[in-house]
Scaffold this active site. Structure first.
Site, PDB file in Angstrom:
ATOM      1  N   ASP A 125     -23.711 -19.717  67.627  1.00 39.14           N
ATOM      2  CA  ASP A 125     -22.325 -19.400  67.963  1.00 39.14           C
ATOM      3  C   ASP A 125     -21.410 -20.594  67.726  1.00 39.14           C
ATOM      4  O   ASP A 125     -21.417 -21.550  68.496  1.00 39.14           O
ATOM      5  CB  ASP A 125     -22.238 -18.942  69.429  1.00 39.14           C
ATOM      6  CG  ASP A 125     -20.889 -18.318  69.750  1.00 39.14           C
ATOM      7  OD1 ASP A 125     -20.093 -18.107  68.816  1.00 39.14           O
ATOM      8  OD2 ASP A 125     -20.627 -18.055  70.932  1.00 39.14           O
ATOM      9  N   ASP A 185     -15.631 -18.042  61.901  1.00 39.47           N
ATOM     10  CA  ASP A 185     -16.608 -17.738  62.932  1.00 39.47           C
ATOM     11  C   ASP A 185     -17.921 -17.285  62.299  1.00 39.47           C
ATOM     12  O   ASP A 185     -17.933 -16.472  61.392  1.00 39.47           O
ATOM     13  CB  ASP A 185     -16.025 -16.612  63.809  1.00 39.47           C
ATOM     14  CG  ASP A 185     -16.908 -16.288  65.000  1.00 39.47           C
ATOM     15  OD1 ASP A 185     -17.681 -17.157  65.420  1.00 39.47           O
ATOM     16  OD2 ASP A 185     -16.807 -15.161  65.508  1.00 39.47           O
TER      17      ASP A 185
END
Ligand code: NAG
Ligand code: NAG
Ligand code: NAG
Ligand code: NAG
Ligand code: NAG
Length: 435
Positions: free
Chosen positions: A107, A311
């Site tokens: 992440d 991301d």
């Protein structure tokens, strides 16, 4: 910070931040496995699953960055097996002496490294045995006075440093901030990395992971703790089954410092969103037209909203809503095919292919104009085509908001270098499974 002894303070800084090993370029190479890889899904099913996850993730990131820091409750019910995951890649390494294996989800949108930890008050099911600190000679609790304890958004001191860390999708972990020896691959061992020993964990965890690996910009992330000046990843085709490399360190050996086109990385000063990597996006070209998107559509606002986040945990790019409407219009105008009213993919824009079709369908090119870098996407990074179902779809969506989140469908087969030392990002087209 006022302490009775400045010396004590300095000693703590020293202990917390002294790098224990000097990492050479690309010393650490880890394999990333896509969460859906090797499960026998068809291309269509993969697209459907990505669409679902994107909607969940986009909503999650946006609520996270706007959520006030109110008291938190840890969700007790983990997602049922059909719920979308909100993180896309799994990474394996070990911690402890002797090493105990972990599977964490990658992440770049958060900072904490954590794994489920015995004895559990509440842990979700995971494929591997739970990490047991009692079996490790290198496990230690982190002092409350440590900088990393105070750097966490929510930490409390009861002889040890306890944390509560939550994610926008409602997932959360509570545990003790601890330190361990991390073993990456078979060669690299790094002592003294702080991580969350999570004994009360809940939310959406359905990929057999044991926790989350935070690669964000904050001081507790793996990147910051290793003191890395750079890291990079290169996602192989999402429809294939090969693993993708994550390289911790500068991949100079691949490029011999010849990387020229770089775009600035921007930091959000708003305290709710300091983990994210923001880019400066100036515009979008579809086919021959540079779209008339006002610059403000991509700007990061003073209140921390808006902006363009890159991301690794979002499947499909979600554009700022105004920008998406213009992109959609441009595709409809330039693709000379009827719009399909319904698609099995659940994507927003699909076209119906003619029954007899020879050769490739012309689709307009798609270019992101970042500051100093024009990134023209390969066709397979924004088009899904299914001849037997007679449809061609744009794999992109609206974030439903002022933010733009660049997801990993758009990042396939591009080696993406986060050059933190110089606050820059580079995009190098690459065949990722050959790196
Ligand atoms: C094409 O769509 C059909 C359903 O209409 C599906 O069964 C098939 O797997 C799809 N093929 C690809 C390559 O996505
Ligand atoms: C989780 O791990 C177990 C045991 O290794 C395995 O049987 C199961 O299929 C895995 N589930 C997923 C979703 O990968
Ligand atoms: C780890 O510790 C548990 C109890 O804390 C024990 O039952 C188990 O055998 C240990 N495993 C190893 C490999 O030492
Ligand atoms: C970088 O340098 C090495 C050794 O000098 C050479 O083998 C390699 O081909 C070079 N790579 C590039 C991308 O120029
Ligand atoms: C899509 O819907 C519109 C209006 O509902 C209709 O006129 C059109 O024929 C439909 N197109 C297809 C390909 O079914």
């Amino acid at each position: 910070m006022k302490t009775s002894s400045n010396l004590k303070f300095i000693v703590h800084i020293f202990i917390s931040f002294v790098p224990l090993v000097i990492l050479k370029a690309s010393d650490i190479r880890l394999d990333l496995t896509h969460v859906d890889s090797g499960k026998g899904f068809t291309k269509l099913e993969l697209v459907q699953r990505m669409t679902f996850r994107t909607n969940a993730r986009t909503a999650a990131l946006l609520t996270k960055s706007m959520k006030p820091t109110n008291p938190i409750t840890v969700p007790v019910h983990p997602g049922n097996g059909d719920e979308p995951y909100d993180r896309e890649y799994l990474v394996r390494f070990s911690i402890g002496t002797p090493p105990q294996p972990l599977i964490l989800t990658l992440d770049t949108g958060s900072d904490l490294i954590w794994t489920q930890c015995l004895p559990c008050i509440q842990c979700f099911d995971q494929g591997l045995p739970f990490y047991n600190p009692a079996n490790s000679s290198t496990f230690a609790y982190l002092s409350c006075l440590s900088n990393l304890c105070t750097a966490l958004p929510m930490a409390a001191c009861h002889q040890q440093c306890f944390y509560l860390y939550e994610y926008g999708d409602g997932s959360a972990t509570v545990g003790s901030v601890s330190t361990e020896t991390f073993t990456f691959g078979s060669k690299v061992t790094v002592p003294g990395i702080s991580f969350g020993c999570g004994f009360l964990n809940g939310g959406i965890f359905v990929s057999n992971e044991s926790g989350i690996l935070g690669l964000g910009r904050g001081p507790v992330s793996l990147i910051s703790q290793l003191g890395l000046g750079a890291f990079s990843y290169c996602f192989t085709s999402l429809f294939g089954s090969k693993s993708s490399p994550l390289l911790l360190g500068s991949p100079t050996n691949f490029y011999n410092n010849t990387v020229k086109s770089t775009t600035p990385l921007i930091q959000n000063q708003n305290p709710t969103s300091t983990s994210f990597y923001y880019l400066s996006l100036k515009g979008i070209t579809v086919g021959k037209s540079l779209l008339r998107i006002p610059h403000s559509a991509f700007a990061l606002q003073d209140d921390g909203t808006g902006g363009v986040i890159i991301d690794s945990g979002s499947a499909i790019t979600g554009l700022n809503d105004d920008a998406y409407k213009l992109v959609r219009k441009a595709f409809i105008h330039q693709v000379k095919l009827p719009i399909a009213n319904e698609s099995m993919t659940y994507l927003d824009l699909c076209f119906t292919l003619p029954e007899s079709l020879s050769g490739d369908v012309d689709v307009p090119k798609f270019v992101f104009h970042f500051e100093n870098v024009d990134l023209e996407l390969p066709r397979e990074n924004y088009i899904y085509e299914n001849r037997s179902a007679g449809e061609l779809c744009l794999v992109m969506s609206s974030s439903g908001d002022t933010s733009t989140i660049i997801g990993n469908f758009q990042q396939q087969n591009i080696h993406i270098l986060y050059d933190l030392e110089n606050e820059k990002m580079s995009f190098m087209p690459a065949q990722c499974d050959k790196l």
